[in-house]
Structure formats: structure tokens, C-alpha cells
Design a protein around this motif. Structure first.
Motif, PDB file in Angstrom:
ATOM      1  N   GLY A 130       0.831  -1.208   0.000  1.00  0.00           N
ATOM      2  CA  GLY A 130       0.000   0.000   0.000  1.00  0.00           C
ATOM      3  C   GLY A 130       0.861   1.252   0.000  1.00  0.00           C
ATOM      4  N   ASN A 145      -4.856   8.150   2.134  1.00  0.00           N
ATOM      5  CA  ASN A 145      -5.808   7.045   2.031  1.00  0.00           C
ATOM      6  C   ASN A 145      -5.394   6.002   1.003  1.00  0.00           C
ATOM      7  OD1 ASN A 145      -7.305   8.327   3.889  1.00  0.00           O
ATOM      8  ND2 ASN A 145      -8.704   9.277   2.411  1.00  0.00           N
ATOM      9  N   GLY A 157      -4.745   2.513   2.202  1.00  0.00           N
ATOM     10  CA  GLY A 157      -5.815   1.558   2.485  1.00  0.00           C
ATOM     11  C   GLY A 157      -5.920   0.472   1.434  1.00  0.00           C
ATOM     12  N   LEU A 181      -4.047  -2.974   1.995  1.00  0.00           N
ATOM     13  CA  LEU A 181      -4.528  -4.075   2.829  1.00  0.00           C
ATOM     14  C   LEU A 181      -5.522  -4.941   2.077  1.00  0.00           C
ATOM     15  CD1 LEU A 181      -4.906  -2.474   6.334  1.00  0.00           C
ATOM     16  CD2 LEU A 181      -3.216  -4.100   5.548  1.00  0.00           C
ATOM     17  N   GLN A 197     -15.835  -2.001   3.527  1.00  0.00           N
ATOM     18  CA  GLN A 197     -14.606  -2.211   4.296  1.00  0.00           C
ATOM     19  C   GLN A 197     -14.480  -3.637   4.783  1.00  0.00           C
ATOM     20  OE1 GLN A 197     -15.854   0.876   6.745  1.00  0.00           O
ATOM     21  NE2 GLN A 197     -14.198   2.259   6.204  1.00  0.00           N
ATOM     22  N   GLU A 229     -10.257  -7.051  11.132  1.00  0.00           N
ATOM     23  CA  GLU A 229     -11.142  -6.128  10.419  1.00  0.00           C
ATOM     24  C   GLU A 229     -12.601  -6.444  10.719  1.00  0.00           C
ATOM     25  OE1 GLU A 229     -10.233  -3.515   8.624  1.00  0.00           O
ATOM     26  OE2 GLU A 229      -8.100  -3.876   8.931  1.00  0.00           O
ATOM     27  N   THR A 251      -7.437  -0.267  16.456  1.00  0.00           N
ATOM     28  CA  THR A 251      -7.261  -0.490  15.023  1.00  0.00           C
ATOM     29  C   THR A 251      -6.064  -1.397  14.746  1.00  0.00           C
ATOM     30  OG1 THR A 251      -5.932   1.465  14.970  1.00  0.00           O
ATOM     31  CG2 THR A 251      -8.237   1.728  14.386  1.00  0.00           C
TER      32      THR A 251
END
Lengths: 289, 353
Positions: A40, A216, A219, A222, A262, B139, B258
């Protein structure tokens, strides 16, 4: 219906970028068996390098892309030489952690130079919208899909026919046998990292053009994991199928309930792992003591 | 019992299994305990607060090290399990009105159960695939606590009452001081329990699975049971750390759990030393102390290098990453190994080895 078409185009565009990021991940994993958690950050750095060349230095976009490709390749080679090579043969946990540490450093460096405010840049891909089946669809997403397809096709051809590509496949298959054939495994390792950084750069600049240049972008790194599990770690067609599938799944989930994008890829991931522990296209390995 | 390690030889298994063998080791332990007792009087509340955070991190890091360092099952789901512990205890104490010690104990059990459930993939997965499966569990748990409005009654966070034990409510003025005794006590017990765990058959079977799981199953270690137990025991520790965080910080929000937190805990056990209880303690202290020490340093250097102070958050992240990379490159066995080398150097002095 029109919403479905729209979600499909958005999903395919995201999926194409994901496939590029996942391609880099698979390249590194196959050639060097390193699990790269900094993928990422490669997207992020790619996006910002392009931004610097294109907006800050006012270069024409083609020159900025070339500069970005050279920069990304150099970055990949330096990282491989300084950080990963000393860890060859170490515990997988150590190798995973070193890429996580690397990711933190890369992210922090970007933050030091550019801060946390998102940057916008002038569009490179044509803007506007087209009508498909009664749905209005942004043209730049369609172009992004085409660009990603061309780049992925290029990588595919490279592995299929080029001398270096075949050497890379040989190393991925069996390092010792490749060494015996006179292939320099070190050079292949460096090449894998350089090419991974380049494919992430292209993904990063597509994303930057579609959305904006910001932290961002990380992200996306991942979501690479569900993609590679779905596509298996061994095949390039697999990453394309995986990228598009995950892109579509998360967009449809988003259309179903906002925010669900998500978690949907991860639920798909767990379900796949429960049924097939080595992913859908992955090779089953036989273990011995 | 001899004074130093030189010339020690064991004549029974019991003596070999003892945790401390020499007078020097016992003296050191005594000094350390005396230091722990004296500590809260020596530092101001700001640093005592940081020390309390370290104490909680020690519990969590020991738990993670049981799983990653001793059983060899990599986990990126630490943050999720901390969240399970924190939310369970906060809800049981707040909404169900359970006494806090009971709610914490329940949190430990619930987290252990959920940990064992998310450990199920470990029965078939290894290495990369396991890392990704635990990432997915992180997650999924985080998404659940974030989106399930019932948990926070629609507020997005839970307010936890100030801790009161046996009718005594913690006073604002002596807040950190009182918590120090609670956290230090629990952390010492947790460390002791973990040390002893690896003298039992269960603990030994964890290590056998880490070293070679197929070979372990060939000599009669039940892989299913051992892996699930490792996930359960480890998650129990993590749940304890989560519950302590909930009552100590008095708010529970998902932002505290997180993936970044999972990575911090992994960094603790890498920096401290994989597969060593003492290492988890050193690593927790190191990683928690790093940001405040850096900000002190940046303040100190502000006139000379204003860049450091201006970019403090980025510098802290960079330092965190660099620490991980440098440790892995130059001392993969962490602070624990460095401390051992120091001890050896002193022991052998004036000879080199």
C-alpha cells in the motif's frame, strides 16, 4: 439497473487498480517468498512521486510517468538490497515484521514532505461521462480499466516470452535449479522488487487521477490480501480475477449498505480460507518434517 | 544454592525446573520488586500515567508472545481481541451492573472464547495464510464494534464509571497512584503465570508446535487442542489488557483498537525478543516509552532542529518503523538477548568468553 451498471464500472475500475497492486505483491512473494506489507505504501509513494513531477515540477505527464517509473524501480531495488537481503532465510514472522516497519517509515517520510492534507491534481485521463445501458458512467474509470488491462497484459507478455521473465519464473519455481542454470538469483530478487514498485506506481497514479493524492491510498494495500488469497499466490491471471472479483464484491456491498465495502472483502476471504486453505487458485503444498 | 551461575549442576529435575538458580538472581529479583514498590513515589503523575500504560501493554504483549513467540502462530488480530475485552468488561460493569473484578474476569473468558474461535483457521493455515486470516478477524471484529449501535447505545463510545472497589472509589488526586498498584499487581501476576505456564506440559507442547508442528503431532501432541489452547490463553491475556484499558481510560471507542495497535503489539514482542516473557516486558516498555521520549527530545532540540518538533507525529511513526527494521536487521532476538549479553559480559569479566 442503472445503479448496477454504475457499481459494476466503479467495481471494475477499483478492481483493476487492485489487480495492479496485487500483481506487485505476487511478484515479490513468488520470486523471494517475502510477504510485503508495504505494498500500500508503494501505491502511496507512486502517487506522490507522480504528483511531485507532474504538479510541483510542471513536467508533461508522459515525462512524469517515466520519471515515476524510474524512481519506483530505484526505490524497489534499494529496499531489497538494504532491508530484505540480510533477512533471506529468516523466520517468516521476522520478514513480515520488517516490511511492516518499512511501511511505517515510508508512510512517515511521505507525511513529512507532504503533510496530511489531500492534494488534487489536474486530470490526465479524459473526464466527462458516457451512457452505458442507460447509466451515466464516468469516462476516466473506463480509461483506468483499459490502462490497467494494457499494463497487466504487458507484464503477462513479459513473463511469457521475455528472457528475464522466464528467468524470474524459473527462480519462483525452484531457486537452486535456477542457480544451476546460471541465473543470478540476486538480480532476479532486485528485479522483482523493482517491478512490484513499478506496478504499484501505475496503480497509485491511476487512483490518484480517479480520486485524489492522500494518505488514504495506503488503504488499498490491505485489500491486496483478500485479492491474492482469492487469486492464489501463484498466477498472474489469478490476481486479475481476484482483483476484479474483490473490486466488484466491495462495490456491490457498498451499494447494498454504505460502509460495508470495508468488511465484505474480508468476509469473502474467511469463507474461501475455510473451504480451501490455499486459496481458490493456490497450489496445495505437501509438507514434510 | 550457589551465588553465581558458575559451577551449577543439577541433580534432580525439580532443581533444573526452578525459575531462579542462584543467589545473584534472587537478589536481582528482590531489587526489582523493591524498585517496583518505590517507583510511584519517585515519579510525577504524568510519567506514572505512562508507566500504567506500560503495565497494561505488558499484559497484552505477554499474551501475544505466548501465541506468536512461543507457539509460532502469527496474529495480526491483537487489536480486535483488545476491543472484545474492553467492550465486554465495560458493558458488563456499566449496563449489567456487575462488580468490576467479575466483569474483568468475564471479559477474560469471553475474549479467550472468541480468540479460540478465530484461531480455528490456524488448524489448517500457516505463515502468510494465517497472517491474512487473523488480519481478516481484526477487520471483522472492528467493523462489528464500530457498526453495532447497540454496543454503544448509538453514541459511538462507552463511558465507563470511575473504578470503585469494595466501596472505595478512586480519588481524582491519587488516580494514577491507586491505579499503579492495581496494574502493577496484575502485570506481575500475569508475568509470573506466563513464566510458570512454560514449565507445564501445555506450555512445552506450545513450543513443540512452534518448532515443528508435524513432528510434534508425531510424538503425541494434540495439534488441534494445542493450537486452540494457545489462541485461548493468549486471547485471555489480551482480553485482560483490553478490560484494564477500558476501566483505566474510562472510555471505550473503536479507534483505540485499530490495526495500528495490532502492529504496535507485534513490534513490542519483536523488539523485546520473540519467545521470551522478559522480552515482552522490555518490548512493551520500549514501544510505549518511545513516543513520549521522542517528544521530550524534540522539545529539547527545538532551537537547533525545529523540523523534529514541527513534524513530531511523522517523526514518531518513522522512529517506530526504523526501530522495528533495525532490530530485525541487527538483533533479531531483541532486547532480551542484548540484556543477556550484558549479563554474560559482566559474569565472564575480565575474560571475553
Amino acid at each position: 439497473m442503472s445503479q448496477l451498471v454504475q457499481l459494476t464500472v466503479y467495481g471494475l475500475a477499483n478492481g483493476a487498480v487492485l489487480a495492479l497492486a496485487a500483481l506487485g505483491f505476487v511478484l515479490i512473494y513468488k520470486a523471494t517468498s517475502v510477504i510485503n506489507f508495504a505494498q500500500g505504501e508503494f501505491l502511496l509513494i507512486g502517487g506522490y512521486m507522480f504528483y511531485t513531477a507532474f504538479v510541483v515540477f510542471q513536467l508533461p505527464w508522459a515525462a512524469a510517468v517515466i520519471l515515476g517509473v524510474v524512481g519506483a524501480a530505484a526505490l524497489g531495488i534499494v529496499i531489497e538490497r538494504l532491508v530484505l537481503r540480510p533477512l533471506i532465510g529468516e523466520d517468516p514472522i521476522a520478514v513480515i515484521m520488517v516490511t511492516i516497519g518499512l511501511a511505517a517509515v515510508l508512510r512517515a517520510v511521505v507525511q513529512m514532505f507532504y503533510g496530511t492534507t489531500p492534494r488534487t491534481m489536474p486530470a490526465v485521463l479524459p473526464t466527462g461521462s458516457a451512457d452505458i445501458l442507460g447509466a451515466s458512467v464516468p469516462v476516466n474509470r473506463l480509461f483506468a480499466i483499459v490502462v490497467a488491462a494494457v499494463v497487466l497484459g504487458g507484464f503477462g507478455a513479459f513473463f511469457r516470452w521475455s528472457r528475464h521473465g522466464i528467468a524470474m519464473r524459473a527462480v519462483a519455481d525452484d531457486q537452486q535449479a535456477a542457480l544451476v542454470q546460471g541465473i543470478s538469483v540476486h538480480r532476479i530478487f532486485a528485479m522483482a522488487w523493482a517491478m512490484a514498485a513499478v506496478s504499484a506506481l501505475i496503480g497509485g497514479l491511476l487512483l490518484a487521477d480517479l480520486t485524489e493524492v492522500s494518505q488514504n491510498l495506503v488503504g488499498f494495500g490491505l485489500i491486496v490480501f483478500p485479492v491474492v488469497i482469492l487469486g492464489g499466490l501463484d498466477s498472474i491471471p489469478g490476481t486479475i480475477v481476484g482483483g476484479l472479483t474483490i473490486g466488484l464484491i466491495s462495490q456491490y456491498a457498498e451499494g447494498f449498505s454504505p460502509g460495508a465495502s470495508q468488511v465484505a472483502p474480508y468476509i469473502a476471504l474467511v469463507l474461501i480460507l475455510l473451504v480451501r486453505p490455499y486459496g481458490l487458485f493456490g497450489q496445495v503444498r505437501i509438507e514434510r518434517v | 544454592m550457589a551465588a553465581t551461575a558458575t559451577g551449577i549442576h543439577h541433580t534432580s529435575y525439580a532443581s533444573e525446573l526452578r525459575l531462579r538458580h542462584t543467589h545473584a538472581e534472587k537478589t536481582r529479583l528482590g531489587l526489582m520488586l523493591a524498585g517496583l514498590v518505590a517507583l510511584p513515589w519517585l515519579v510525577d503523575p504524568y510519567w506514572l500515567g505512562i508507566i500504567n500504560t506500560i503495565g497494561i501493554a505488558v499484559v497484552g504483549a505477554v499474551g501475544l508472545n505466548i501465541l506468536v513467540g512461543f507457539t509460532g502462530q502469527i496474529s495480526l488480530g491483537q487489536g480486535g481481541f483488545l476491543a472484545v475485552g474492553a467492550f465486554t468488561s465495560a458493558l458488563l460493569a456499566g449496563r449489567a451492573g456487575l462488580p468490576v473484578p467479575l466483569s474483568i474476569a468475564a471479559a477474560v473468558l469471553v475474549t479467550a472464547g472468541i480468540g479460540a474461535f478465530f484461531g480455528l483457521p490456524a488448524l489448517r493455515l500457516k505463515g502468510l495464510y494465517l497472517a491474512i486470516a487473523t488480519l481478516a478477524s481484526q477487520e471483522i471484529i472492528l467493523f462489528t464494534v464500530r457498526r453495532w449501535d447497540w454496543l454503544t447505545a448509538g453514541q459511538g463510545f462507552i463511558d465507563v464509571d470511575r473504578l470503585s472497589l469494595f466501596g472505595y472509589k478512586i480519588q481524582r488526586l491519587s488516580f494514577e497512584f491507586t491505579w499503579y498498584w492495581i496494574i502493577a499487581g496484575i502485570a506481575v501476576l500475569a508475568v509470573l503465570a506466563a513464566r510458570n505456564l512454560f514449565r507445564t506440559a501445555l506450555g512445552r507442547s506450545f513450543m513443540a508446535v512452534r518448532d515443528q508442528d508435524i513432528a510434534a503431532s508425531a510424538i503425541g501432541v494434540d495439534l488441534t487442542r494445542t493450537k486452540l489452547m494457545a489462541f485461548a490463553v493468549s486471547s485471555g491475556y489480551v482480553g485482560l489488557a483490553g478490560a484494564l484499558t477500558a476501566h483505566y481510560t474510562e472510555t471505550v471507542t473503536w479507534e483505540r483498537f485499530t490495526l495500528v495497535v495490532s502492529i504496535q503489539y507485534l513490534a513490542m514482542i519483536i523488539v523485546g525478543g520473540l519467545g521470551s516473557i522478559a522480552g515482552a516486558v522490555y518490548g512493551a516498555a520500549f514501544i510505549v516509552l518511545l513516543p513520549p521520549l521522542l517528544s521530550e527530545l524534540a522539545d529539547l532540540l527545538r532551537p537547533a532542529v525545529p523540523f523534529l518538533a514541527d513534524q513530531l507525529p511523522a517523526v514518531q511513526v518513522a522512529a517506530f518503523g526504523l526501530v522495528i527494521v533495525l532490530f530485525l536487521l541487527f538483533e533479531p532476538r531483541g532486547l532480551n538477548r542484548i540484556w543477556q549479553r550484558v549479563k554474560d559480559y559482566i559474569r565472564f569479566w575480565p575474560f571475553r568468553y
